[in-house]
Design a protein around this motif. Structure first.
Motif, PDB file in Angstrom:
ATOM      1  N   GLN A 127     -20.154   9.692  68.926  1.00  0.00           N
ATOM      2  CA  GLN A 127     -19.600   8.931  67.684  1.00  0.00           C
ATOM      3  C   GLN A 127     -19.302   9.615  66.602  1.00  0.00           C
ATOM      4  N   THR A 128     -19.479  10.763  66.397  1.00  0.00           N
ATOM      5  CA  THR A 128     -18.943  11.714  65.347  1.00  0.00           C
ATOM      6  C   THR A 128     -17.240  12.046  65.277  1.00  0.00           C
TER       7      THR A 128
ATOM      8  N   PRO B   1     -16.130   7.736  63.980  1.00  0.00           N
ATOM      9  CA  PRO B   1     -17.382   6.887  63.750  1.00  0.00           C
ATOM     10  C   PRO B   1     -16.821   5.378  63.555  1.00  0.00           C
TER      11      PRO B   1
ATOM     12  N   GLU C 149     -24.963   9.774  69.968  1.00  0.00           N
ATOM     13  CA  GLU C 149     -24.482  10.089  68.604  1.00  0.00           C
ATOM     14  C   GLU C 149     -23.537  11.254  68.147  1.00  0.00           C
TER      15      GLU C 149
END
Length: 243
Positions: free
Chosen positions: A42-43, A46, A39
């Protein structure tokens, strides 16, 4: 839009390769064991990164890889960058078996799944990060060097299989020397240690050129050239280990 799936891209070499491919306009599917790390990765972008928690040693890893491919909308390049290794001169069974589980069983699950996907799709580029350690058996790391040799031979075999079946699949076996990543965080002083960013740049260049075998970097290519010429009777007497 080109699409790449990278197993093991939340740290180390895989992370550097993923960042560079993103800069070159690729969409990236990233798999790893830790959801929080996925996660966080992914930032970065995105809209261009899909993620999937996955452990290559688990029997459901193939299904999860397929799920990631679907999230990404397809796959043109597959890169396996997950692997473990450790010096084990005491031959502790748990260390040897753990290395084999990841570098042999997990490796086979992932590359077979990628091969079958590309076979069905009709094309693809299958790449793995192995090691120069597969060149000769290293007494300081028996399971590691043996599993890396397994990976080299397995890719050779898949390439021949693809040719026999008249498949449009390209293969790249990337063989780095010592890289300054968490894999080598045991406190051992490793010679000719390379920075992950520099290694990542070399790997991306090799992938772009679709090189069959890429030894990284030139110093290690020189070493491997001479390693192969050393007869076995002499090799067993050589103290080839890290300091």
């Amino acid at each position: 839009m080109k699409r790449a799936v990278i197993i093991g891209a939340t740290s180390g070499i895989g992370y550097e390769v993923a960042k560079l491919l993103l800069l070159q306009g690729w969409n990236i599917g990233v798999a790893g064991r830790r959801q929080s790390s996925l996660e966080a990765f992914q930032t970065i972008a995105p809209d261009h990164i899909a993620i999937q928690a996955l452990d290559v040693t688990e029997s459901d890893s193939e299904a999860k890889l397929q799920r990631l491919i679907e999230k990404l909308g397809g796959m043109d390049l597959f890169l396996l960058s997950s692997g473990i290794g450790k010096q084990n001169m005491e031959l502790k069974p748990d260390i040897e078996q753990s290395i084999i589980s990841t570098n042999v069983s997990g490796f086979t699950r992932m590359v077979d799944a990628a091969f079958l996907y590309f076979k069905k799709q009709g094309h693809g580029h299958l790449a793995v990060i192995s090691s120069i350690a597969g060149t000769k058996g290293l007494g300081a790391a028996p399971a590691y060097s043996a599993t890396k040799r397994y990976q080299n031979i397995y890719i050779d075999a898949l390439e021949q299989l693809a040719h026999l079946q008249k498949l449009n699949i390209r293969f790249t076996d990337i063989r780095p020397g010592f890289v300054d990543t968490d894999l080598l965080s045991s406190g051992t002083d490793y010679p000719m240690l390379m920075k992950p960013g520099i290694v990542g740049e070399s790997i991306v260049k090799a992938l772009k050129r679709k090189k069959r075998i890429a030894i990284i970097d030139g110093r290690y290519a020189f070493i491997v050239f001479f390693w192969r010429m050393i007869p076995q009777w002499l090799w067993k007497r050589m103290p080839v280990k890290t300091r």
